[in-house]
Design a protein around this motif. Structure first.
Motif, PDB file in Angstrom:
ATOM      1  N   GLN A  44      42.871  -8.173 -50.367  1.00  0.00           N
ATOM      2  CA  GLN A  44      43.738  -7.146 -49.784  1.00  0.00           C
ATOM      3  C   GLN A  44      44.435  -7.711 -48.543  1.00  0.00           C
ATOM      4  N   THR A  45      45.758  -7.637 -48.533  1.00  0.00           N
ATOM      5  CA  THR A  45      46.538  -8.168 -47.414  1.00  0.00           C
ATOM      6  C   THR A  45      47.022  -7.031 -46.526  1.00  0.00           C
ATOM      7  N   HIS A  46      46.713  -7.126 -45.237  1.00  0.00           N
ATOM      8  CA  HIS A  46      47.091  -6.101 -44.264  1.00  0.00           C
ATOM      9  C   HIS A  46      48.456  -6.437 -43.661  1.00  0.00           C
ATOM     10  N   ILE A  47      49.315  -5.413 -43.568  1.00  0.00           N
ATOM     11  CA  ILE A  47      50.700  -5.603 -43.122  1.00  0.00           C
ATOM     12  C   ILE A  47      51.065  -4.514 -42.116  1.00  0.00           C
ATOM     13  N   ILE A  48      51.821  -4.914 -41.085  1.00  0.00           N
ATOM     14  CA  ILE A  48      52.401  -3.959 -40.136  1.00  0.00           C
ATOM     15  C   ILE A  48      53.919  -4.025 -40.326  1.00  0.00           C
ATOM     16  N   ALA A  49      54.520  -2.922 -40.766  1.00  0.00           N
ATOM     17  CA  ALA A  49      55.960  -2.900 -41.064  1.00  0.00           C
ATOM     18  C   ALA A  49      56.695  -2.024 -40.051  1.00  0.00           C
ATOM     19  N   SER A  50      57.854  -2.504 -39.603  1.00  0.00           N
ATOM     20  CA  SER A  50      58.697  -1.750 -38.667  1.00  0.00           C
ATOM     21  C   SER A  50      60.158  -1.940 -39.041  1.00  0.00           C
TER      22      SER A  50
END
Length: 293
Positions: A44-50
């Motif tokens: 599982q890859t954790h991502i912060i999107a803005s």
């Protein structure tokens, strides 16, 4: 700020204290974001999107032990023009959950291809610092058609081998005062990490987890790319190095990059060391945007 509830780790997960410090660092994020997980073959890859969802995609890859939260000084400027995806590198200390990281250069490129495909990204701009810069170069060489333009900030090895001091300070991280000694060596008196972020970095160093500490492999990282590999780079590339870089001689790295990478723009940034995206964020933010446009 997040539109997604964070995944709650199992009670047996040794990373719970670390996850708390990660959230405290994320409180420094100056713009709205979504934090979420994507499935890949490797975990599982954790991502912060803005940024605007219809803007061109910009993928950000962090330095080792720094995680995606390190981009908080840069994200306001970059997410104004791009849909930014700050990706926690699988197998490093962060919120991604590795399952089957093979640790090879091909494996890491395949992991990023999974991320691109699952985000629906056909082609992205990319920025990577240190370990992240090494990942960006590796990806450019294996999936050039997926990269619009690439920025390498103080890439780990890539052009020249680490100075012996790097191993001395890196191996000493878990010693008493090891984190302070390492940061002092890297940043001198120029820059002090925000207390929240320094706490997260320390927690990452102390977090013992076999899955997030893969043993180096002959065909893994760190890695110095061959002349032929560098000559085969197809994507437009910008290299920024700090004048006070300590992990290797920045002039030697710049000279080798300029000699072999076709059309590369390369420069040494004044009053900056290894973590130049934090130390000279205003300059780096503008320089990256001007290169992309």
């Amino acid at each position: 700020m997040s539109n997604h509830p964070p995944i709650i780790p199992s009670r047996s997960d040794s990373g719970i204290p670390y996850y708390q410090t990660y959230e405290e660092s994320l409180a420094l994020w100056p713009v709205d974001y979504e934090a979420f997980y994507l499935s890949t073959r490797f975990g599982q890859t954790h991502i912060i999107a803005s940024g605007p969802k219809d803007a061109p995609p910009l993928v950000l890859l962090h330095g080792a032990l720094f995680s995606s939260t390190m981009w908080y000084p840069n994200i306001a400027d970059w997410s104004g023009k791009y849909r930014t995806y700050a990706i926690d590198i699988i197998g490093d200390k962060n919120k991604s959950i590795p399952v089957d990281v093979d640790g090879t250069r091909k494996g890491y490129a395949d992991w990023l291809l999974d991320v691109f495909d699952n985000l629906g990204i056909k082609k992205a701009y990319m920025v990577g610092l240190s370990l992240g810069g090494l990942h960006v170069m590796n990806f450019v060489l294996r999936a050039a058609g997926r990269v619009e333009k690439a920025v390498l900030l103080s890439p780990a090895e890539t052009f020249v081998a680490f100075h012996q001091n790097f191993y001395k300070y890196a191996l000493g991280l878990v010693e008493p005062n090891g984190v302070d000694n390492f940061l002092k060596w890297m940043m001198g008196d120029r820059y002090v990490l925000h207390a929240n972020f320094a706490k997260q970095f320390h927690a990452g160093v102390m977090w013992q987890d076999e899955r997030r500490h893969s043993k180096p492999k002959a065909d893994g990282f760190p890695y110095v790319f061959t002349d032929n590999e560098l000559q085969s780079v197809k994507a437009p590339m910008l290299l920024l190095l700090g004048e006070h870089e300590v992990i290797y001689d920045p002039q030697s790295a710049l000279d080798r990059a300029s000699t072999f990478v076709p059309g590369i723009e390369a420069e040494i940034v004044k009053n900056a060391g290894h973590v130049l995206s934090m130390e000279q964020s205003e300059y780096v933010n503008k320089r990256v945007l001007s290169f992309f446009t």
